[in-house]
Structure formats: C-alpha cells, structure tokens
Write a protein that holds these residues in place. Structure first.
Motif, PDB file in Angstrom:
ATOM      1  N   UNK A 262     -13.802  -0.025  11.898  1.00 37.07           N
ATOM      2  CA  UNK A 262     -12.707  -0.304  12.837  1.00 37.07           C
ATOM      3  C   UNK A 262     -13.034  -1.494  13.735  1.00 37.07           C
ATOM      4  N   UNK A 263     -14.314  -1.668  14.049  1.00 31.01           N
ATOM      5  CA  UNK A 263     -14.720  -2.777  14.909  1.00 31.01           C
ATOM      6  C   UNK A 263     -14.755  -4.102  14.154  1.00 31.01           C
ATOM      7  N   UNK A 264     -15.228  -4.093  12.913  1.00 31.64           N
ATOM      8  CA  UNK A 264     -15.438  -5.331  12.158  1.00 31.64           C
ATOM      9  C   UNK A 264     -14.144  -5.903  11.580  1.00 31.64           C
ATOM     10  N   UNK A 265     -13.171  -5.035  11.243  1.00 33.44           N
ATOM     11  CA  UNK A 265     -12.015  -5.485  10.479  1.00 33.44           C
ATOM     12  C   UNK A 265     -10.724  -5.349  11.268  1.00 33.44           C
ATOM     13  N   UNK A 266      -9.671  -5.915  10.716  1.00 36.86           N
ATOM     14  CA  UNK A 266      -8.349  -5.893  11.327  1.00 36.86           C
ATOM     15  C   UNK A 266      -7.296  -5.855  10.221  1.00 36.86           C
TER      16      UNK A 266
END
Length: 510
Positions: free
Chosen positions: A409-413
C-alpha cells in the motif's frame, strides 16, 4: 529442548517467507502489456468496445457477442528483448529473445433459434499469454554506500539472534552469510554485543547482478455473451490464471581495491527460485450501440485469487582472505538436500475500463465496413494487491503478511492506462495502427516507470480464412532493486527495455 526446537522451526519458516517475498512480486501479476491476437495487438490492445475478436475474453467478454458464426484461431509469436541498465552511473546492455503466443482458441457463435429480443449468442474458450517473464537482467557498478550483507545484519539484529540461531535458522540467507563469514559476531568481554559485516564500504565494492527469468502469465478463459437486437451485448468470462516463474540469480560483491589485507576479496550469492500458481477471476462487460456507427463499452475485472507454491535453493561463497579464507555453504546442505517450500495466496488488483469506437460504414456484412477508430481508458488499483498465508492459523505468517501488505500500500498507487487504435479496410486487405500507454504503479515519483507500445499490422480475410500479421514495439521503463534495506536509502538500477513482438494469427471459419 522441545520448546527450543519448535521455536527454531517457526523462525526457519518465517525467515523463508521474508527472504522469498518482496513487494515487487505484486507487480509481476498486474503491471504488463497484455498479449492478444495480431489484430488486437495492431490496434494497441483497444478491445473494450470493438469486439469481434477472441481477445475480448480477456478484455471485455461482451465483444464475443458480435459473433454469429464459428471460428478457430491460433496466434504464435516471437519476442525480441533489448535491455539497457544504468546502475550507479555504469551502463550495461544485453539482449534476450524468446518464443511467445497470443490469444488462441475457438468461438461458437450462433443466431437465436427463437423469435424474440435475443438475436444471437456466443460461447468461447481461449488461452492467452498475458505476460512473458523471459528476460535477462544484468548490471554492475561501484558502491561505497551500502552492501547486500547489510540486509543480513538487519535481520540478525532485529531478531536478537544468538550465534546458534544465526548459524541454523536463516538457511536461505543470513545463515549462509554467517557461515561463510560475510557477517560475523562482535564480542566484548566474552559477550555477544552485535554483528558486523566484513565488506569494506569505505574503499568501495563492485556489485553485480545477473538473473535469468523464465515463464509467463497465462489465462484460460471461458466466455459467454448475448446479443440483444444488434444493439446491446452482454458478456461474462470465467478465467483461470496459470502462472509459472523461475529465476536463477547470481549476486556478486568484489573488493574494488587490490588490498590483500582488508579481510575481503569477494562474495557470491546464488539463488534458484520457482513459483507456480493457479487462480480464478471473473470479467464482466457490456457493449452498447447508441447509433449504427458508435459503440460504447464498459468492463470490470474482479481481482484474481491465486494460490502459489514457491520453491527456493540458495548458496554462497565468500573469500575473506586471511580472516577465514574461502568458505562455501548451501541451503541444500542445511536442509537435507531439499528446497524450501512456501504456500501462500495472492489477490491481484481489480480493473475497470471505459471504451468507445467509431465504425466507418457500419453494416451487418463486415466485408463492406471501411474501418474503425477505437480507444480504451483503464484504471488499475495496483496498491490493492494483497498476500496471505495458506495456513491462516499461523500468527507469525499472518503478522508477516500484514507487514508486507502495508508495504504494498505504501509503495504503489492506482494508475491509468490508455489504448488507441484504428483500421482501414480495402477488402480483403486491412491496414492497422495502434498505441498504448501504461502509467507508473509507483507512489514514489523518483522511480521513473512507464510502458509505451506502438504497433502496426496487416490483415487478410477471404472466404472464411483469416491471416493477420503484426509487429509491436514496447518501450518500457522500470527499476530493479538488488536488495532492500530499512536503515539506508535503497539503491536501484534504472531499466530501459525495448521489446519487439512479432505475432501471426491464423483463423478459420468452421
């Protein structure tokens, strides 16, 4: 003693998961330019509102509803890879070619035998290679900031590992480093106070990654669609993802100096990974013709639920010169000759797309149509990928996957993909052009990534025989991390890939 043994087994299981699973794995089943027939590729993959092609199974299954006859399709192909890597200012080039294929299968379309609103229906079975993993990754460069040995230090320090645990419980990574003296204990007054790396970062090291990957993401599809008065088409496909992936990785660090007395000459780590998965997803779509010339499409792809089984082997050889000399160790030696095995599940991101097409001279007889222009706009929620342990009652595994999912969730969008294509027909010949753009899935703007495909092709249709030939050229930008650290900025290689794909589709009305 039994409690200690049980603890070692749990730690062993946990460490295998940590070593084998990284956030990057979430993109392997989500971020790619999907394959298809030669016709589909030639128009940039824009199949959301066009239909009349077996690739619709994987894009918008309502497009199968345009069939009123039966058709057999085969799509062999060949892929040409040219890779350029830049790692810490050093450029590396190499090529990798491989066979590939596109959507192949059978469509069974038939007019409705009853008078009523439903004009026709169609059923289709196809197999399609959505993504190819055949590639060769290779780069090297000078680094005086970090070393892959530091990931093992972080692991041992984080776990408060004793020397016995360091020697026995991390057999696919840290134990290999400890047993070959890449890392060693730090003692004071006969007591363990920590661990150290023997890599001389102050004078710099040469790092090199060489990895060969093979396999692909294949999808077996069963689609059904109905045609309501040649105005409204509804379709659904049930799809079985079939994934095979292998990676043979060699990672090397070498002393950048000629100093024979600094207790480090080199370390070589080899890892052999295989991953196989089977799953299920559903795709639903609609195509509507507000006028004879316009088609509007909408499709939704549910997440794929995929069960994986991974196997891993690893070995390491380190030369610490006068400190301990050349020492080798392998996971096979520490695991009775068996590979490590891990079973887990993955939920891939969902997708939604809207599409529009304009058909020149739309008539029932497709031979009299003069061409079309078509476009797709797609949104993919890359940060929605999730992993989970197959054994949901294992609290350590559950905690690990919770942390991994938080990283995803932190690394991608979420990102937007655009596909555009067109065709001009000079019966029986058709000329096609297309393009597609896939946006970056990374939330960090410093990670430059995108995929651009340009394509062109020719088609021939006559007396129930179909022959399509397409060349597509993909310009891909991405990054590759040789290792990840928690307490330092992570170094990565910039990857520029030019991928050519030649695909031929043969079709027969039956």
């Amino acid at each position: 003693m039994k409690k200690l043994l049980a603890l070692c087994i749990v730690l062993h299981s946990m460490i295998f998961m940590v070593k084998a699973q990284v956030p990057d794995d979430a993109l392997r089943t989500a971020w790619f330019i999907p394959g298809g027939t030669a016709r589909n590729q030639a128009i940039g993959g824009a199949m959301g509102s066009l239909g009349g092609d077996i690739t619709a199974n994987n894009v918008n299954p309502a497009g199968i509803g345009l069939y009123k006859t039966k058709e057999l399709v085969l799509s062999p192909g060949f892929m040409l890879n040219n890779n350029k890597y830049n790692y810490r200012g050093t450029n590396n080039n190499l090529n990798k070619n491989a066979f590939a294929y596109g959507a192949s299968g059978i469509i069974l379309g038939s007019p409705s035998p009853y008078r009523g609103s439903w004009t026709s229906s169609a059923f289709s079975v196809s197999i399609n290679q959505l993504a190819s993993y055949n590639n060769h990754i290779s780069y090297k460069g000078l680094n005086n900031t970090s070393s892959y040995s530091e990931q093992y230090l972080e692991e041992l320090i984080r776990d408060g590992a004793s020397p016995i645990a360091a020697e026995q419980n991390y057999i696919f990574g840290s134990s290999l480093a400890y047993r070959t003296y890449l890392v060693d204990t730090v003692n004071a007054n006969g007591q363990l106070i920590g661990y150290k790396s023997l890599v001389p970062l102050g004078t710099g090291i040469t790092q090199q990654v060489d990895a060969t990957t093979r396999g692909g993401y294949h999808e077996l599809s069963f689609a059904f669609a109905g045609n309501l008065q040649d105005k409204l088409y509804l379709g659904t496909s049930i799809n079985i993802p079939i994934i095979s992936y292998t990676r043979n990785l060699t990672y090397t660090e070498t002393d950048a100096t000629d100093n024979p007395d600094n207790n480090f000459e080199s370390s070589v780590f080899n890892e052999y990974t295989s991953s196989n998965g089977f799953g299920l997803n559903v795709k639903m779509g609609i195509i509507y013709k507000p006028t004879n010339n316009f088609r509007l499409g909408f499709a939704f792809h549910t997440p794929s639920f995929i069960g994986f089984r991974d196997k891993i082997r690893a070995d390491m050889t380190t030369n610490t010169e006068a400190y301990a000399g050349i020492v080798s160790e392998s996971s096979d030696n520490l695991n009775s000759g068996d590979p490590g095995q891990r079973d887990y599940s993955q939920i891939t991101p969902w997708r939604v797309m809207g599409s529009a097409s304009f058909v020149l001279h739309e008539v029932a007889d497709t031979r009299l149509q003069r061409g079309f222009i078509t476009a797709d706009l797609e949104y993919v929620n890359y940060k929605g990928a999730r992993f989970s342990a197959s054994n949901t009652e294992d609290p350590i595994a559950n905690n690990y996957y919770t942390s991994l999912n938080n990283l995803v969730k932190e690394y991608y969008k979420g990102a937007v993909n655009v596909r555009l294509g067109g065709e001009l027909k000079f019966d029986p010949i058709a000329v096609r052009l297309g393009a597609s753009y896939y946006g970056s899935p990374y939330s960090d703007k410093a990670l430059k990534a995108s995929r651009l495909m340009l394509a062109g092709g020719l088609g021939y249709r006559n007396h129930g025989f179909i022959l399509d030939l397409t060349y597509s050229h993909s310009i891909n930008k991405d990054v590759n991390f040789p290792y990840r650290l928690n307490d330092k900025p992570n170094t990565f290689a910039s990857w520029n890939n030019n991928r050519g794909n030649v695909i031929l589709t043969l079709g027969f009305k039956i």
